[in-house]
Design a protein around this motif. Structure first.
Motif, PDB file in Angstrom:
ATOM      1  N   ALA A  26      23.255 -40.693 -47.534  1.00 34.62           N
ATOM      2  CA  ALA A  26      21.898 -41.115 -47.875  1.00 34.62           C
ATOM      3  C   ALA A  26      20.835 -40.250 -47.203  1.00 34.62           C
ATOM      4  CB  ALA A  26      21.701 -42.578 -47.480  1.00 34.62           C
ATOM      5  N   GLU A  27      21.177 -39.612 -46.119  1.00 31.09           N
ATOM      6  CA  GLU A  27      20.203 -38.813 -45.367  1.00 31.09           C
ATOM      7  C   GLU A  27      20.017 -37.396 -45.920  1.00 31.09           C
ATOM      8  OE1 GLU A  27      21.283 -40.965 -41.082  1.00 31.09           O
ATOM      9  OE2 GLU A  27      21.915 -38.894 -41.493  1.00 31.09           O
ATOM     10  N   GLN A  28      20.823 -36.978 -46.864  1.00 30.17           N
ATOM     11  CA  GLN A  28      20.753 -35.595 -47.339  1.00 30.17           C
ATOM     12  C   GLN A  28      19.492 -35.362 -48.176  1.00 30.17           C
ATOM     13  OE1 GLN A  28      22.933 -33.573 -45.823  1.00 30.17           O
ATOM     14  NE2 GLN A  28      23.412 -35.566 -44.924  1.00 30.17           N
ATOM     15  N   PRO A  29      18.881 -34.172 -48.044  1.00 32.31           N
ATOM     16  CA  PRO A  29      17.597 -33.926 -48.702  1.00 32.31           C
ATOM     17  C   PRO A  29      17.681 -33.786 -50.214  1.00 32.31           C
ATOM     18  CG  PRO A  29      18.390 -31.942 -47.577  1.00 32.31           C
ATOM     19  CD  PRO A  29      19.288 -33.069 -47.162  1.00 32.31           C
ATOM     20  N   ASP A  30      18.834 -33.409 -50.740  1.00 31.66           N
ATOM     21  CA  ASP A  30      19.029 -33.320 -52.185  1.00 31.66           C
ATOM     22  C   ASP A  30      20.219 -34.177 -52.578  1.00 31.66           C
ATOM     23  OD1 ASP A  30      17.011 -31.362 -53.147  1.00 31.66           O
ATOM     24  OD2 ASP A  30      18.036 -30.033 -51.734  1.00 31.66           O
ATOM     25  N   PRO A  31      20.238 -34.651 -53.834  1.00 32.50           N
ATOM     26  CA  PRO A  31      21.316 -35.562 -54.247  1.00 32.50           C
ATOM     27  C   PRO A  31      22.691 -34.927 -54.077  1.00 32.50           C
ATOM     28  CG  PRO A  31      19.570 -35.464 -55.908  1.00 32.50           C
ATOM     29  CD  PRO A  31      19.272 -34.378 -54.915  1.00 32.50           C
ATOM     30  N   LEU A  32      23.602 -35.683 -53.483  1.00 33.37           N
ATOM     31  CA  LEU A  32      24.987 -35.243 -53.381  1.00 33.37           C
ATOM     32  C   LEU A  32      25.739 -35.692 -54.626  1.00 33.37           C
ATOM     33  CD1 LEU A  32      26.146 -35.849 -49.688  1.00 33.37           C
ATOM     34  CD2 LEU A  32      25.419 -33.725 -50.769  1.00 33.37           C
ATOM     35  N   LEU A  33      26.471 -34.772 -55.234  1.00 34.26           N
ATOM     36  CA  LEU A  33      27.304 -35.099 -56.386  1.00 34.26           C
ATOM     37  C   LEU A  33      28.635 -35.676 -55.939  1.00 34.26           C
ATOM     38  CD1 LEU A  33      26.506 -31.920 -58.452  1.00 34.26           C
ATOM     39  CD2 LEU A  33      25.577 -34.219 -58.769  1.00 34.26           C
ATOM     40  N   PHE A  34      29.091 -35.261 -54.781  1.00 34.54           N
ATOM     41  CA  PHE A  34      30.244 -35.896 -54.151  1.00 34.54           C
ATOM     42  C   PHE A  34      30.283 -35.497 -52.691  1.00 34.54           C
ATOM     43  CE2 PHE A  34      32.203 -31.788 -55.086  1.00 34.54           C
ATOM     44  CZ  PHE A  34      33.026 -31.561 -53.988  1.00 34.54           C
ATOM     45  N   ALA A  35      30.962 -36.309 -51.911  1.00 31.62           N
ATOM     46  CA  ALA A  35      31.248 -35.992 -50.515  1.00 31.62           C
ATOM     47  C   ALA A  35      32.632 -36.533 -50.200  1.00 31.62           C
ATOM     48  CB  ALA A  35      30.213 -36.617 -49.579  1.00 31.62           C
ATOM     49  N   THR A  36      33.478 -35.685 -49.664  1.00 26.59           N
ATOM     50  CA  THR A  36      34.839 -36.077 -49.312  1.00 26.59           C
ATOM     51  C   THR A  36      35.138 -35.633 -47.891  1.00 26.59           C
ATOM     52  OG1 THR A  36      35.781 -34.017 -50.161  1.00 26.59           O
ATOM     53  CG2 THR A  36      35.645 -35.869 -51.701  1.00 26.59           C
ATOM     54  N   VAL A  37      36.244 -36.135 -47.364  1.00 23.25           N
ATOM     55  CA  VAL A  37      36.702 -35.740 -46.038  1.00 23.25           C
ATOM     56  C   VAL A  37      37.816 -34.714 -46.196  1.00 23.25           C
ATOM     57  CG1 VAL A  37      37.776 -36.518 -43.882  1.00 23.25           C
ATOM     58  CG2 VAL A  37      36.039 -37.927 -45.010  1.00 23.25           C
ATOM     59  N   SER A  38      37.692 -33.623 -45.454  1.00 23.25           N
ATOM     60  CA  SER A  38      38.667 -32.547 -45.495  1.00 23.25           C
ATOM     61  C   SER A  38      39.271 -32.388 -44.102  1.00 23.25           C
ATOM     62  CB  SER A  38      37.984 -31.253 -45.976  1.00 23.25           C
ATOM     63  OG  SER A  38      38.918 -30.220 -46.159  1.00 23.25           O
ATOM     64  N   GLY A  39      39.825 -31.210 -43.826  1.00 21.89           N
ATOM     65  CA  GLY A  39      40.337 -30.917 -42.493  1.00 21.89           C
ATOM     66  C   GLY A  39      41.566 -31.722 -42.131  1.00 21.89           C
ATOM     67  N   ALA A  40      41.722 -31.984 -40.841  1.00 19.47           N
ATOM     68  CA  ALA A  40      42.941 -32.610 -40.326  1.00 19.47           C
ATOM     69  C   ALA A  40      43.188 -33.988 -40.924  1.00 19.47           C
ATOM     70  CB  ALA A  40      42.880 -32.698 -38.808  1.00 19.47           C
ATOM     71  N   HIS A  41      42.119 -34.737 -41.256  1.00 20.66           N
ATOM     72  CA  HIS A  41      42.326 -36.058 -41.862  1.00 20.66           C
ATOM     73  C   HIS A  41      42.937 -35.920 -43.258  1.00 20.66           C
ATOM     74  CE1 HIS A  41      39.347 -37.005 -38.704  1.00 20.66           C
ATOM     75  NE2 HIS A  41      39.971 -38.168 -38.669  1.00 20.66           N
ATOM     76  N   LEU A  42      42.475 -34.962 -44.024  1.00 19.78           N
ATOM     77  CA  LEU A  42      43.065 -34.705 -45.338  1.00 19.78           C
ATOM     78  C   LEU A  42      44.484 -34.182 -45.198  1.00 19.78           C
ATOM     79  CD1 LEU A  42      42.930 -34.347 -48.435  1.00 19.78           C
ATOM     80  CD2 LEU A  42      41.866 -32.111 -48.016  1.00 19.78           C
ATOM     81  N   TYR A  43      44.717 -33.340 -44.203  1.00 21.02           N
ATOM     82  CA  TYR A  43      46.024 -32.725 -44.020  1.00 21.02           C
ATOM     83  C   TYR A  43      47.058 -33.679 -43.429  1.00 21.02           C
ATOM     84  CZ  TYR A  43      43.133 -28.508 -44.503  1.00 21.02           C
ATOM     85  OH  TYR A  43      42.250 -27.560 -44.925  1.00 21.02           O
ATOM     86  N   GLY A  44      46.604 -34.827 -42.925  1.00 26.84           N
ATOM     87  CA  GLY A  44      47.544 -35.840 -42.465  1.00 26.84           C
ATOM     88  C   GLY A  44      47.959 -35.724 -41.018  1.00 26.84           C
ATOM     89  N   PHE A  45      47.182 -34.964 -40.207  1.00 30.44           N
ATOM     90  CA  PHE A  45      47.527 -34.911 -38.787  1.00 30.44           C
ATOM     91  C   PHE A  45      46.283 -34.908 -37.894  1.00 30.44           C
ATOM     92  CE2 PHE A  45      48.152 -30.654 -40.683  1.00 30.44           C
ATOM     93  CZ  PHE A  45      47.203 -29.894 -40.007  1.00 30.44           C
TER      94      PHE A  45
END
Length: 261
Positions: A26-45
């Motif tokens: 909600a704080e982003q200055p322009d509309p976000l079309l999507f936001a996801t979590v990447s990195g170690a959480h996505l990779y499962g460790f």
């Protein structure tokens, strides 16, 4: 989780990560079309002290693109919220689509991440078009990423870059063979060719972000070399096309999204 998405949404990261990602969106200055979590959480460790990598695409207004000034198409920020370090990177949709068409595995994984903090109908359209952007040449991305992480492991001896190396190679092999995108190392550990000690390494990484790798160097080196060979063979025999086929459809999507902002 907001909006709708035409794929399995996975878990809601705001509930699992101890941070309110809806507020970040909600704080982003322009509309976000999507936001996801990447990195170690996505990779499962992820470790107890892992930061949260939030990735996505935003939509600049038309007047930011038609004037003399060069637009800032990428926004990047790192800060601490609710005691959790957040690393946020978003691209304007035009740049994101261009990266997607350049066989960039990073943005493909971000787009298809099941850890969805925010989604829209445009996100769902991007997800539907994603298979038509996958090519046999994605092997180059995963080969290069694995090489970078392996050199870091050789320098530091830390477990994190070693797991990143295995993850990149196993993801690349599965994708290039036509088996779809999977960035989750615990799942990839069941694939043929994955070493049997991977679950133990994943468990060790969960305890500490910068733990040393308790492994036999010669054995690990042999396994990495073997996976590089598997990736080379997968590319040589891949059923995937040599170039993306979604260019026109993505161009139409970009125009529609921009003009209806």
């Amino acid at each position: 989780m907001t909006g709708e998405r035409g794929v399995e949404p996975g878990v809601e990261p705001g509930a699992d990560l101890g941070v309110d990602l809806a507020a970040v969106v909600a704080e982003q200055p322009d509309p976000l079309l999507f936001a996801t979590v990447s990195g170690a959480h996505l990779y499962g460790f992820p470790s107890r002290d892992s930061d949260v990598d939030v990735r996505g695409a935003h939509l600049l207004p038309v007047d930011a693109l038609v004037g003399l000034r060069e637009p800032d198409e990428t926004r990047s920020r790192t800060w601490v919220r609710d005691g959790v370090e957040i690393d946020l990177v978003t691209h304007d949709l035009r740049k994101f689509v261009r990266l997607l068409l350049r066989r960039n595995g990073y943005v493909l994984e971000q787009l298809l991440s099941p850890l969805v903090a925010h989604t829209t109908p445009t996100h769902a359209e991007l997800v539907a078009l994603a298979p038509a952007t996958v090519t046999s040449h994605h092997a180059h991305h995963y080969r290069g990423f694995a090489g970078t992480q392996w050199r870091l492991f050789e320098k530091t001896g830390e477990l994190k870059p070693l797991l990143y190396t295995f993850r990149a190679l196993l993801t690349g092999v599965r994708l290039t063979r036509g088996g779809g995108l999977c960035a989750h190392l615990p799942t990839l550990a069941d694939d043929a060719g994955a070493p049997d000690y991977l679950p133990d390494l994943i468990a060790a990484k969960a305890e500490r972000e910068h733990a040393a790798a308790d492994v036999a160097p010669a054995r690990v080196r042999d396994d990495i070399d073997r996976l590089h060979t598997a990736l080379d063979r997968a590319q040589d025999t891949s059923p995937l096309p040599a170039a993306p086929t979604a260019h026109d459809a993505l161009n139409d999507l970009l125009i529609r999204a921009r003009l209806t902002r």
